[in-house]
Design a protein around this motif. Structure first.
Motif, PDB file in Angstrom:
ATOM      1  N   PHE A 193      -0.098  -2.330   2.637  1.00  0.00           N
ATOM      2  CA  PHE A 193       0.933  -1.313   3.044  1.00  0.00           C
ATOM      3  C   PHE A 193      -0.310  -0.372   4.245  1.00  0.00           C
ATOM      4  O   PHE A 193      -1.293   0.051   4.037  1.00  0.00           O
ATOM      5  CB  PHE A 193       1.187  -0.681   1.924  1.00  0.00           C
ATOM      6  CG  PHE A 193       2.142  -1.444   1.484  1.00  0.00           C
ATOM      7  CD1 PHE A 193       3.232  -2.334   2.373  1.00  0.00           C
ATOM      8  CD2 PHE A 193       2.012  -2.110   0.190  1.00  0.00           C
ATOM      9  CE1 PHE A 193       4.291  -2.271   1.174  1.00  0.00           C
ATOM     10  CE2 PHE A 193       2.513  -2.621  -0.867  1.00  0.00           C
ATOM     11  CZ  PHE A 193       4.076  -2.693  -0.341  1.00  0.00           C
ATOM     12  N   GLY A 194      -0.285  -0.650   5.144  1.00  0.00           N
ATOM     13  CA  GLY A 194      -1.046   0.285   6.121  1.00  0.00           C
ATOM     14  C   GLY A 194      -1.561  -0.746   6.449  1.00  0.00           C
ATOM     15  O   GLY A 194      -2.390  -1.765   6.779  1.00  0.00           O
ATOM     16  N   ASN A 195      -2.835   0.324   6.662  1.00  0.00           N
ATOM     17  CA  ASN A 195      -4.404  -0.092   6.992  1.00  0.00           C
ATOM     18  C   ASN A 195      -5.011  -0.407   6.091  1.00  0.00           C
ATOM     19  O   ASN A 195      -5.897  -0.945   5.993  1.00  0.00           O
ATOM     20  CB  ASN A 195      -5.376   0.831   8.204  1.00  0.00           C
ATOM     21  CG  ASN A 195      -5.856   2.194   6.994  1.00  0.00           C
ATOM     22  OD1 ASN A 195      -5.741   2.449   5.778  1.00  0.00           O
ATOM     23  ND2 ASN A 195      -5.770   3.308   7.734  1.00  0.00           N
ATOM     24  N   GLY A 196      -4.242  -0.343   4.757  1.00  0.00           N
ATOM     25  CA  GLY A 196      -5.327  -0.798   3.515  1.00  0.00           C
ATOM     26  C   GLY A 196      -6.104   0.559   2.486  1.00  0.00           C
ATOM     27  O   GLY A 196      -7.087  -0.327   1.939  1.00  0.00           O
ATOM     28  N   GLN A 197      -6.558   1.247   4.073  1.00  0.00           N
ATOM     29  CA  GLN A 197      -8.113   2.540   3.423  1.00  0.00           C
ATOM     30  C   GLN A 197      -7.597   3.112   2.794  1.00  0.00           C
ATOM     31  O   GLN A 197      -9.019   3.944   1.822  1.00  0.00           O
ATOM     32  CB  GLN A 197      -8.221   2.700   4.970  1.00  0.00           C
ATOM     33  CG  GLN A 197      -9.170   1.539   5.294  1.00  0.00           C
ATOM     34  CD  GLN A 197      -9.609   2.030   6.435  1.00  0.00           C
ATOM     35  OE1 GLN A 197      -9.415   3.293   7.019  1.00  0.00           O
ATOM     36  NE2 GLN A 197      -9.680   1.236   7.783  1.00  0.00           N
ATOM     37  N   SER A 198      -6.796   3.247   1.943  1.00  0.00           N
ATOM     38  CA  SER A 198      -5.845   4.432   0.968  1.00  0.00           C
ATOM     39  C   SER A 198      -6.544   4.300  -0.070  1.00  0.00           C
ATOM     40  O   SER A 198      -6.269   3.247  -1.339  1.00  0.00           O
ATOM     41  CB  SER A 198      -4.451   4.961   1.505  1.00  0.00           C
ATOM     42  OG  SER A 198      -4.021   5.659   2.349  1.00  0.00           O
ATOM     43  N   VAL A 199      -7.141   5.077  -1.333  1.00  0.00           N
ATOM     44  CA  VAL A 199      -7.782   4.424  -2.287  1.00  0.00           C
ATOM     45  C   VAL A 199      -6.725   5.008  -3.635  1.00  0.00           C
ATOM     46  O   VAL A 199      -6.429   5.898  -3.251  1.00  0.00           O
ATOM     47  CB  VAL A 199      -9.169   5.081  -2.918  1.00  0.00           C
ATOM     48  CG1 VAL A 199      -9.709   5.322  -3.901  1.00  0.00           C
ATOM     49  CG2 VAL A 199      -9.606   5.509  -1.558  1.00  0.00           C
ATOM     50  N   ALA A 200      -6.797   4.401  -4.453  1.00  0.00           N
ATOM     51  CA  ALA A 200      -6.136   4.384  -5.687  1.00  0.00           C
ATOM     52  C   ALA A 200      -6.710   4.386  -7.203  1.00  0.00           C
ATOM     53  O   ALA A 200      -7.605   3.515  -7.239  1.00  0.00           O
ATOM     54  CB  ALA A 200      -4.290   3.505  -5.848  1.00  0.00           C
ATOM     55  N   ASN A 201      -6.361   5.490  -7.466  1.00  0.00           N
ATOM     56  CA  ASN A 201      -6.748   4.381  -9.647  1.00  0.00           C
ATOM     57  C   ASN A 201      -6.009   3.217 -10.026  1.00  0.00           C
ATOM     58  O   ASN A 201      -4.312   3.738 -10.113  1.00  0.00           O
ATOM     59  CB  ASN A 201      -7.452   5.549 -10.135  1.00  0.00           C
ATOM     60  CG  ASN A 201      -7.227   5.507 -11.860  1.00  0.00           C
ATOM     61  OD1 ASN A 201      -6.799   5.209 -12.204  1.00  0.00           O
ATOM     62  ND2 ASN A 201      -8.972   5.373 -11.190  1.00  0.00           N
ATOM     63  N   TYR A 202      -6.386   2.728 -10.591  1.00  0.00           N
ATOM     64  CA  TYR A 202      -5.487   1.604 -11.685  1.00  0.00           C
ATOM     65  C   TYR A 202      -5.724   1.624 -13.108  1.00  0.00           C
ATOM     66  O   TYR A 202      -6.918   1.646 -13.097  1.00  0.00           O
ATOM     67  CB  TYR A 202      -6.311  -0.115 -10.545  1.00  0.00           C
ATOM     68  CG  TYR A 202      -6.055   0.536  -8.815  1.00  0.00           C
ATOM     69  CD1 TYR A 202      -4.269  -0.111  -8.846  1.00  0.00           C
ATOM     70  CD2 TYR A 202      -6.536   0.171  -7.881  1.00  0.00           C
ATOM     71  CE1 TYR A 202      -3.664  -0.006  -7.452  1.00  0.00           C
ATOM     72  CE2 TYR A 202      -6.221   0.428  -6.967  1.00  0.00           C
ATOM     73  CZ  TYR A 202      -4.842  -0.179  -6.431  1.00  0.00           C
ATOM     74  OH  TYR A 202      -4.414   0.112  -5.092  1.00  0.00           O
TER      75      TYR A 202
END
Length: 318
Positions: A193-202
């Motif tokens: 989704f998008g450029n794929g650079q946003s960071v998330a916690n899993y």
């Protein structure tokens, strides 16, 4: 739910201990056949806890855990729901209609369902309600199901029922198994989704369930929110690379444009509510960085050791 006279008499006569151990109380798991609820039921029954499993589908409940009591109840049915809450010391609630549409849309029924649950819990003297929410919950969240969770939390607080809001980060099973690995294995395509650079916690579902079980055994934890995450803060691109390496299958990256995810939901929603919801979720993932550097505080407090994404992928894809 129909109860025989003997069971009804037992439930009416039983009074929950004010602060006894988990094995001395009865726990009602609401949403027991769901992805998370089913794991919580299995963990509790394996530990020897007395469990009443509640969901709408009786056959699915029966297959879930033979050791658990079964309550085939719709949360919209307040009389039956109240009956299911009798004799219960604590409730852990995971039920949602996140992928529902039309009459079963979460925007139509989730809040009223939880208002019923609060009323039933209050009227039967339930000592504590643990609600599994989400770490990104907010009244003005861009995703409808996040907003709904905020209103459910608000209803629980207003109800006066003692509570804990358990707020996990993104489920690995959703973002790794359903979104990335499935496409890589079946089509050689990684959806980003998008450029794929946003960071998330899993965090893994099993680890969220462990948090719930540990909170159930801690009666002093009351009227607060507990945030739960894991050690992995990764971008979608990094996540895709990990899965590709583990599967030993390079994949073509298919980037869903942000502009499409912004413009299409209002157009698509009247015809396909679920697709519109998934687009807004994708937009949220593409535009909001949600790392959780403080994940270890809650983990240490409750004695949970959440696995990393690397460990999850290694264990999942042998």
């Amino acid at each position: 739910m129909r109860m025989g006279p003997r069971l009804a008499a037992i439930l009416c006569a039983w009074h929950p201990p004010p602060g006894g151990s988990l094995n001395e109380s009865r726990v009602l798991v609401v949403g027991a056949t769901g992805q998370l609820g089913s794991v919580i039921v299995r963990k509790l029954t394996a530990s020897g806890a007395r469990v009443r499993a509640l969901a709408r589908n009786q056959a699915a409940l029966a297959a879930l855990a033979p050791e658990a009591e079964i309550a085939a109840v719709d949360l919209r049915d307040l009389p039956k729901l109240t009956e299911a809450c009798r004799g219960v010391d604590q409730i852990v609630a995971t039920a949602n209609n996140n992928m529902g549409k039309g009459p079963k849309s979460p925007t139509r029924i989730d809040l009223s369902a939880y208002q019923n649950l609060c009323a039933a819990a209050r009227n039967t003297g339930v000592r504590r309600l643990i609600y599994v929410s989400y770490k990104g919950v907010a009244q003005d969240a861009p995703v409808d199901i996040f907003r709904i969770k905020w209103y459910i939390e608000d209803a629980i607080r207003r109800s006066g029922v003692p509570h804990v809001m358990l707020r996990p980060t993104s489920f690995m099973e959703v973002w790794i198994d359903d979104i990335l690995a499935k496409g890589i294995r079946e089509k050689g395509v990684a959806t980003i989704f998008g450029n794929g650079q946003s960071v998330a916690n899993y965090i893994a579902v099993d680890d969220v369930a462990e948090f719930a079980v540990k909170i159930l055994s801690r009666p002093e934890v009351m009227n607060e929110a507990v945030e739960a995450g894991g050690p992995s803060n990764l971008s979608q691109n990094e996540l895709a690379t990990l899965v590709e390496r583990r599967l030993n299958r390079p994949a073509r990256r298919r980037h869903v444009p942000v502009v499409a995810m912004r413009l299409l939901p209002p157009i698509v929603r009247p015809f396909n509510e679920v697709a519109a919801r998934l687009m807004t979720l994708g937009l949220y993932a593409a535009t909001q960085s949600t790392p959780f550097p403080g994940w270890k505080t809650s983990a240490d407090r409750f004695g949970v050791a959440p696995r990393s994404v690397e460990t999850y992928v290694e264990q999942r894809y042998l």
